[in-house]
Design a protein around this motif. Structure first.
Motif, PDB file in Angstrom:
ATOM      1  N   VAL A 127     -15.565  49.606   5.983  1.00  0.00           N
ATOM      2  CA  VAL A 127     -16.335  49.605   4.738  1.00  0.00           C
ATOM      3  C   VAL A 127     -15.615  48.762   3.695  1.00  0.00           C
ATOM      4  N   GLU A 128     -16.350  47.870   3.065  1.00  0.00           N
ATOM      5  CA  GLU A 128     -15.808  47.105   1.949  1.00  0.00           C
ATOM      6  C   GLU A 128     -15.873  47.957   0.680  1.00  0.00           C
ATOM      7  N   ILE A 129     -14.770  48.029  -0.017  1.00  0.00           N
ATOM      8  CA  ILE A 129     -14.708  48.770  -1.280  1.00  0.00           C
ATOM      9  C   ILE A 129     -14.954  47.767  -2.405  1.00  0.00           C
ATOM     10  N   ARG A 130     -16.090  47.896  -3.073  1.00  0.00           N
ATOM     11  CA  ARG A 130     -16.475  46.968  -4.126  1.00  0.00           C
ATOM     12  C   ARG A 130     -16.702  47.719  -5.436  1.00  0.00           C
ATOM     13  N   ALA A 131     -16.434  47.031  -6.538  1.00  0.00           N
ATOM     14  CA  ALA A 131     -16.726  47.585  -7.858  1.00  0.00           C
ATOM     15  C   ALA A 131     -18.215  47.452  -8.135  1.00  0.00           C
ATOM     16  N   ARG A 132     -18.835  48.498  -8.674  1.00  0.00           N
ATOM     17  CA  ARG A 132     -20.270  48.489  -8.942  1.00  0.00           C
ATOM     18  C   ARG A 132     -20.593  48.074 -10.374  1.00  0.00           C
ATOM     19  N   VAL A 133     -19.606  48.044 -11.231  1.00  0.00           N
ATOM     20  CA  VAL A 133     -19.829  47.663 -12.631  1.00  0.00           C
ATOM     21  C   VAL A 133     -18.806  46.597 -13.008  1.00  0.00           C
ATOM     22  N   LEU A 160      -8.977  52.675 -10.525  1.00  0.00           N
ATOM     23  CA  LEU A 160      -9.512  53.144 -11.806  1.00  0.00           C
ATOM     24  C   LEU A 160      -9.791  51.942 -12.686  1.00  0.00           C
ATOM     25  N   MET A 161     -10.977  51.921 -13.262  1.00  0.00           N
ATOM     26  CA  MET A 161     -11.341  50.868 -14.198  1.00  0.00           C
ATOM     27  C   MET A 161     -11.288  51.418 -15.621  1.00  0.00           C
ATOM     28  N   GLY A 174     -19.172  56.931 -14.023  1.00  0.00           N
ATOM     29  CA  GLY A 174     -18.633  57.446 -12.755  1.00  0.00           C
ATOM     30  C   GLY A 174     -18.151  56.346 -11.836  1.00  0.00           C
ATOM     31  N   TYR A 175     -18.801  55.170 -11.903  1.00  0.00           N
ATOM     32  CA  TYR A 175     -18.400  54.065 -11.044  1.00  0.00           C
ATOM     33  C   TYR A 175     -17.044  53.486 -11.429  1.00  0.00           C
ATOM     34  N   THR A 176     -16.526  53.841 -12.585  1.00  0.00           N
ATOM     35  CA  THR A 176     -15.194  53.349 -12.967  1.00  0.00           C
ATOM     36  C   THR A 176     -14.091  54.016 -12.158  1.00  0.00           C
ATOM     37  N   THR A 177     -14.399  55.145 -11.513  1.00  0.00           N
ATOM     38  CA  THR A 177     -13.467  55.782 -10.585  1.00  0.00           C
ATOM     39  C   THR A 177     -13.953  55.441  -9.176  1.00  0.00           C
ATOM     40  N   TYR A 205     -10.233  41.076 -14.646  1.00  0.00           N
ATOM     41  CA  TYR A 205     -11.614  41.389 -15.026  1.00  0.00           C
ATOM     42  C   TYR A 205     -12.480  41.306 -13.773  1.00  0.00           C
ATOM     43  N   ILE A 206     -13.265  42.358 -13.538  1.00  0.00           N
ATOM     44  CA  ILE A 206     -14.099  42.447 -12.345  1.00  0.00           C
ATOM     45  C   ILE A 206     -15.533  42.121 -12.711  1.00  0.00           C
ATOM     46  N   ASN A 207     -16.117  41.177 -11.956  1.00  0.00           N
ATOM     47  CA  ASN A 207     -17.537  40.876 -12.116  1.00  0.00           C
ATOM     48  C   ASN A 207     -18.145  40.639 -10.740  1.00  0.00           C
ATOM     49  N   ALA A 208     -19.340  40.076 -10.696  1.00  0.00           N
ATOM     50  CA  ALA A 208     -20.044  39.918  -9.420  1.00  0.00           C
ATOM     51  C   ALA A 208     -19.343  38.965  -8.469  1.00  0.00           C
ATOM     52  N   THR A 209     -18.496  38.084  -8.982  1.00  0.00           N
ATOM     53  CA  THR A 209     -17.854  37.082  -8.124  1.00  0.00           C
ATOM     54  C   THR A 209     -16.578  37.587  -7.461  1.00  0.00           C
ATOM     55  N   ASN A 210     -15.962  38.622  -8.016  1.00  0.00           N
ATOM     56  CA  ASN A 210     -14.697  39.106  -7.440  1.00  0.00           C
ATOM     57  C   ASN A 210     -14.660  40.627  -7.369  1.00  0.00           C
ATOM     58  N   ASN A 211     -15.804  41.232  -7.038  1.00  0.00           N
ATOM     59  CA  ASN A 211     -15.861  42.696  -7.032  1.00  0.00           C
ATOM     60  C   ASN A 211     -15.377  43.326  -5.732  1.00  0.00           C
ATOM     61  N   LEU A 212     -14.972  42.518  -4.738  1.00  0.00           N
ATOM     62  CA  LEU A 212     -14.394  43.076  -3.510  1.00  0.00           C
ATOM     63  C   LEU A 212     -12.945  43.457  -3.788  1.00  0.00           C
ATOM     64  N   LEU A 213     -12.645  44.749  -3.724  1.00  0.00           N
ATOM     65  CA  LEU A 213     -11.310  45.243  -4.066  1.00  0.00           C
ATOM     66  C   LEU A 213     -10.438  45.415  -2.836  1.00  0.00           C
ATOM     67  N   THR A 214     -10.955  45.984  -1.783  1.00  0.00           N
ATOM     68  CA  THR A 214     -10.219  46.177  -0.531  1.00  0.00           C
ATOM     69  C   THR A 214     -11.222  46.646   0.507  1.00  0.00           C
TER      70      THR A 214
END
Length: 549
Positions: free
Chosen positions: A63-69, A92-93, A169-172, A191-200
């Motif tokens: 599973v790719e862990i991505r930021a939603r916001v 944590l964001m 909630g998506y910040t956690t 800074y996380i946006n749509a271009t670099n939201n893949l975290l791990t």
């Protein structure tokens, strides 16, 4: 006198040399020497064979862990490369902007609710006045519209509050599954946006998948050998998969083939297969290259000789044999599969042939030999995996034929496979498998099992195929009865696991009844518990035990 003495001496020396030469000629052998050899009398037998392929491991769930916001990454909480649990916090964001948005949304909701209260009070005042003709009907229509608009604004404000709550909630960011974590692809403070939201990403290690391919030539060859009777399929097309690691060691657990692609690859001309194996210790990691042994085939009337007995000549492989006159003869052969340190000879030998296994140096065609008979060497045995039944039961689908070749595709073409994939092909086209129960002798009970996916109680395509065989066996034996028993896993919610076990057993019974077995010949047993040490796959099975004449 001196001349006479010299002549006599020369004459005596010549006579001595002549007599010595005659003596040597008389001592020379008159024929070839008999060579001492060791010979083995070959005999045809049914031997198990395994086909080996090159495969690569793959996580059963990655599973790719991505930021939603969008926002700033405040902190990485987990340790990179560690094993994480479901729900464990990974990142944590910065929450402050989202908390402010939530407060603003709540304020907007309160404002709209106040407007709705005013609009409803105004409507309640207008209604009686309009009824007494003190106000025009238009005033009632205006008051009604204002009340409905205020109610709609309240609903929109509630949706905004819900959206802001979700974003907060998506910040956690939590792990959705248990598995091995990768390194963080974004560092703290970025800074996380749509271009670099893949975290791990998090990879599940148990079970582990192995992908390997069967070429079109191999598929056709195996199908042809099965059709000619040179190769026997396993009962019920039940095959095991064994892995050989890069250092030559054998992975202790075995698995089953769970998926086969619907068609051959246009790029490589190969047929993709996937197996699943239990990996509770995390020994296997995604991306490893392994050798995959598909076990379960056998060859009837096979001739096995030691490797040292097969030699190579200008015209190919050959062996030395001892004929009925105890003379050596060369015999061209065709060597097939390896059997440990022995060759399986597919052509050139037959039952009763005596094959030389030692003492080749002084052999020549037609040379006499003195053969010493030696016993046949034992065939290599494949030991059962250390996990025993736990490894054997892993995976929900038995191996069947790839494109009509037994052993490489789950049965049930066109049916829904456990992983949502379509199973292709079936062994029945090439070599119909005998029903499980029909292979039992006399009235001895016979057992079979149907496996289920996690948290599912529906019988998949593989299970349906097995139950069709069992139903056919019961129809052929009118007195036979079936006992159906599910299993309850020791981990997780006992109540939920017990309900699943009952539902699975009922699903098996319903499938047998649908296949034509009378319901009064099927008995549902109380679910049994799975105790520590067994795999989760074993707990997801339903046993069907047949008894009776």
């Amino acid at each position: 006198m001196r001349r006479a003495a010299g002549c006599l001496a020369l004459a005596a020396l010549a006579a001595s040399v002549f007599m010595s030469g005659c003596s040597k000629q008389e001592a020379a052998p008159t024929g070839p020497r008999t060579a001492a050899v060791s010979a083995l009398t070959v005999k045809g037998q049914t031997v198990p064979v395994a086909f080996q392929f090159v495969g690569q491991t793959e996580s059963s769930q990655q599973v790719e862990i991505r930021a939603r916001v969008n926002g700033f990454l405040e902190k990485r909480v987990y340790t990179e490369g560690s094993f994480v649990k479901p729900g464990q916090v990974l990142f944590l964001m910065d929450k402050k902007p989202f908390e402010a948005d939530l407060q603003a949304a709540k304020g907007e909701l309160a404002q709209q609710q106040a407007r709705l209260t005013t609009a409803r009070a105004n409507l309640n005042r207008v209604k009686p006045l309009v009824a007494d003709n003190a106000l025009a009907a238009k005033d009632l229509d205006d008051a009604t519209g204002q009340e409905q608009a205020a109610a709609a604004a309240v609903e929109a404000a509630k949706a905004k509050v819900a959206e802001s709550t979700l974003n907060l909630g998506y910040t956690t960011i939590n792990s959705p599954l248990a598995g091995l974590s990768s390194f963080a692809k974004v560092q703290d403070g970025a800074y996380i946006n749509a271009t670099n939201n893949l975290l791990t990403y998090v990879a599940r290690l148990d079970p582990m998948r192995v992908n390997f391919s069967l070429s079109e030539n191999e598929s056709l060859r195996l199908r042809d050998e099965v059709k000619k009777g040179l190769l026997l399929a396993a009962p019920r097309d039940d095959y095991e998969v064994e892995l050989v690691l890069a250092d030559g060691s054998v992975f202790p657990a075995r698995g089953r083939i769970t998926f086969a692609d619907a068609s051959f690859s246009q790029e490589t001309g190969t047929f993709l297969l996937r197996a699943e194996l239990p990996n509770p210790q995390g020994t296997l990691r995604p991306g490893q290259f392994v050798r995959v042994n598909v076990i379960g085939f056998s060859r009837p009337s096979a001739i096995i000789v030691p490797q040292r007995a097969v030699q190579q000549g200008p015209r190919g492989a050959f062996v030395w044999t001892v004929d009925k006159d105890n003379k050596a003869q060369q015999r061209p052969v065709v060597a097939g599969d390896w059997m440990g340190d022995q060759w399986l000879v597919s052509e050139g030998l037959k039952d009763g042939d005596r094959v030389v296994v030692d003492g080749f140096l002084r052999l020549a065609p037609g040379a006499p030999v003195q053969a010493k008979d030696v016993p046949a060497e034992p065939l290599p045995k494949r030991e059962a995996p250390a996990q025993g039944a736990a490894a054997k039961q892993q995976g929900t689908a038995a191996a069947a034929g790839a494109a009509g070749t037994p052993g490489v595709v789950p049965p049930g073409a066109g049916a829904e496979a456990p992983a949502g994939a379509q199973a292709a092909g079936g062994a029945a086209a090439a070599a119909p498998a005998a029903p499980a129960a029909s292979q039992q002798a006399g009235n001895a009970p016979s057992a079979d099992a149907v496996y289920f996916e996690s948290n599912r109680s529906r019988v998949d395509a593989t299970g349906q195929a097995r139950l069709q065989d069992i139903a056919a066996a019961m129809k052929a034996r009118p007195a036979a009865r079936a006992k159906v028993q599910g299993y309850v896993d020791a981990s997780g919610s006992a109540k939920r696991n017990g309900e699943l076990a009952k539902q699975r057993a009922q699903a098996v019974r319903d499938a047998l009844v649908a296949a034509g077995v009378p319901a009064d010949r099927i008995t549902l047993e109380k679910p049994a518990n799975i105790v520590g040490g067994d795999s989760a796959a074993k707990a997801r099975r339903v046993d069907i035990v047949l008894a009776g004449a």
